[in-house]
Design a protein around this motif. Sequence first.
Motif, PDB file in Angstrom:
ATOM      1  N   MET A 101       0.811  -1.186   0.014  1.00  0.00           N
ATOM      2  CA  MET A 101      -0.053   0.120   0.005  1.00  0.00           C
ATOM      3  C   MET A 101       0.993   1.273  -0.042  1.00  0.00           C
ATOM      4  N   ASP A 102       2.130   1.126   0.756  1.00  0.00           N
ATOM      5  CA  ASP A 102       3.035   2.265   0.685  1.00  0.00           C
ATOM      6  C   ASP A 102       3.477   2.821  -0.748  1.00  0.00           C
ATOM      7  N   ASN A 103       3.447   2.331  -1.862  1.00  0.00           N
ATOM      8  CA  ASN A 103       3.855   2.818  -2.900  1.00  0.00           C
ATOM      9  C   ASN A 103       2.745   2.970  -4.021  1.00  0.00           C
ATOM     10  N   LEU A 104       1.399   2.739  -3.519  1.00  0.00           N
ATOM     11  CA  LEU A 104       0.317   3.007  -4.232  1.00  0.00           C
ATOM     12  C   LEU A 104       0.034   4.387  -4.311  1.00  0.00           C
ATOM     13  N   LYS A 105      -0.114   4.919  -5.407  1.00  0.00           N
ATOM     14  CA  LYS A 105      -0.474   6.057  -5.863  1.00  0.00           C
ATOM     15  C   LYS A 105      -1.841   6.243  -6.532  1.00  0.00           C
ATOM     16  N   LEU A 106      -2.825   6.829  -5.917  1.00  0.00           N
ATOM     17  CA  LEU A 106      -4.244   7.136  -6.734  1.00  0.00           C
ATOM     18  C   LEU A 106      -4.279   8.639  -6.999  1.00  0.00           C
ATOM     19  N   PHE A 107      -4.867   8.567  -8.322  1.00  0.00           N
ATOM     20  CA  PHE A 107      -4.982  10.135  -8.741  1.00  0.00           C
ATOM     21  C   PHE A 107      -6.300  10.383  -8.283  1.00  0.00           C
ATOM     22  N   ASP A 108      -6.841  11.766  -8.407  1.00  0.00           N
ATOM     23  CA  ASP A 108      -7.841  12.183  -7.813  1.00  0.00           C
ATOM     24  C   ASP A 108      -9.033  11.539  -8.503  1.00  0.00           C
ATOM     25  N   ASP A 136      -7.227   2.694   4.732  1.00  0.00           N
ATOM     26  CA  ASP A 136      -5.938   2.496   4.496  1.00  0.00           C
ATOM     27  C   ASP A 136      -5.426   3.562   3.380  1.00  0.00           C
ATOM     28  N   VAL A 137      -6.559   3.735   2.395  1.00  0.00           N
ATOM     29  CA  VAL A 137      -6.031   4.832   1.402  1.00  0.00           C
ATOM     30  C   VAL A 137      -6.025   6.236   2.214  1.00  0.00           C
ATOM     31  N   GLN A 138      -6.858   6.513   3.050  1.00  0.00           N
ATOM     32  CA  GLN A 138      -6.609   7.847   3.709  1.00  0.00           C
ATOM     33  C   GLN A 138      -5.227   7.764   4.665  1.00  0.00           C
ATOM     34  N   LYS A 139      -4.936   6.727   5.193  1.00  0.00           N
ATOM     35  CA  LYS A 139      -3.473   6.835   5.885  1.00  0.00           C
ATOM     36  C   LYS A 139      -2.467   7.125   5.133  1.00  0.00           C
ATOM     37  N   ALA A 140      -2.510   6.012   3.890  1.00  0.00           N
ATOM     38  CA  ALA A 140      -1.500   6.310   2.862  1.00  0.00           C
ATOM     39  C   ALA A 140      -1.358   7.699   2.194  1.00  0.00           C
ATOM     40  N   GLU A 141      -2.521   8.335   2.020  1.00  0.00           N
ATOM     41  CA  GLU A 141      -2.358   9.553   1.465  1.00  0.00           C
ATOM     42  C   GLU A 141      -2.065  10.875   2.555  1.00  0.00           C
ATOM     43  N   THR A 142      -2.565  10.432   3.622  1.00  0.00           N
ATOM     44  CA  THR A 142      -2.142  11.375   4.678  1.00  0.00           C
ATOM     45  C   THR A 142      -0.508  11.535   4.856  1.00  0.00           C
TER      46      THR A 142
END
Length: 119
Positions: free
Chosen positions: A1-8, A73-79
């Motif tokens: 999950m750390d390397n995952l980048k989700l665009f807007d 998990d996405v919120q945590k990674a994005e933060t």
Amino acid sequence: MDNLKLFDSELKLMEIIWENEPVCAKQLGLLANDLIGWNKNTTYTIIKKLIEKAVIRRDEPNFMCSSLIKKKDVQKAETKSLIDKLYSGSKKAFFASFLQREDLSEQELAEIKEMIDKR
């Protein structure tokens, strides 16, 4: 999950998926059109990207889409990414900046204090 980048655009579609899953691609297309004004092709392109990133899965029949990652998990990674990028990884600097710029009610401040005290 750390390397995952989700665009807007991917995050927008994930919000719809999390809210409605499992949801068929056709319904996703209709929801995306209603909620964010996307056409079917745009929605299907983003679905394909999310599948390639292993963020959602597609099941037959009806091209049913379900998330493979949790919203928290996405919120945590994005933060974490934001704090790393803008505050050199300092949570203290991030929090201080947030508190200086936000008008928080007494209730919100009390709730934040309670969260901190529970840690």
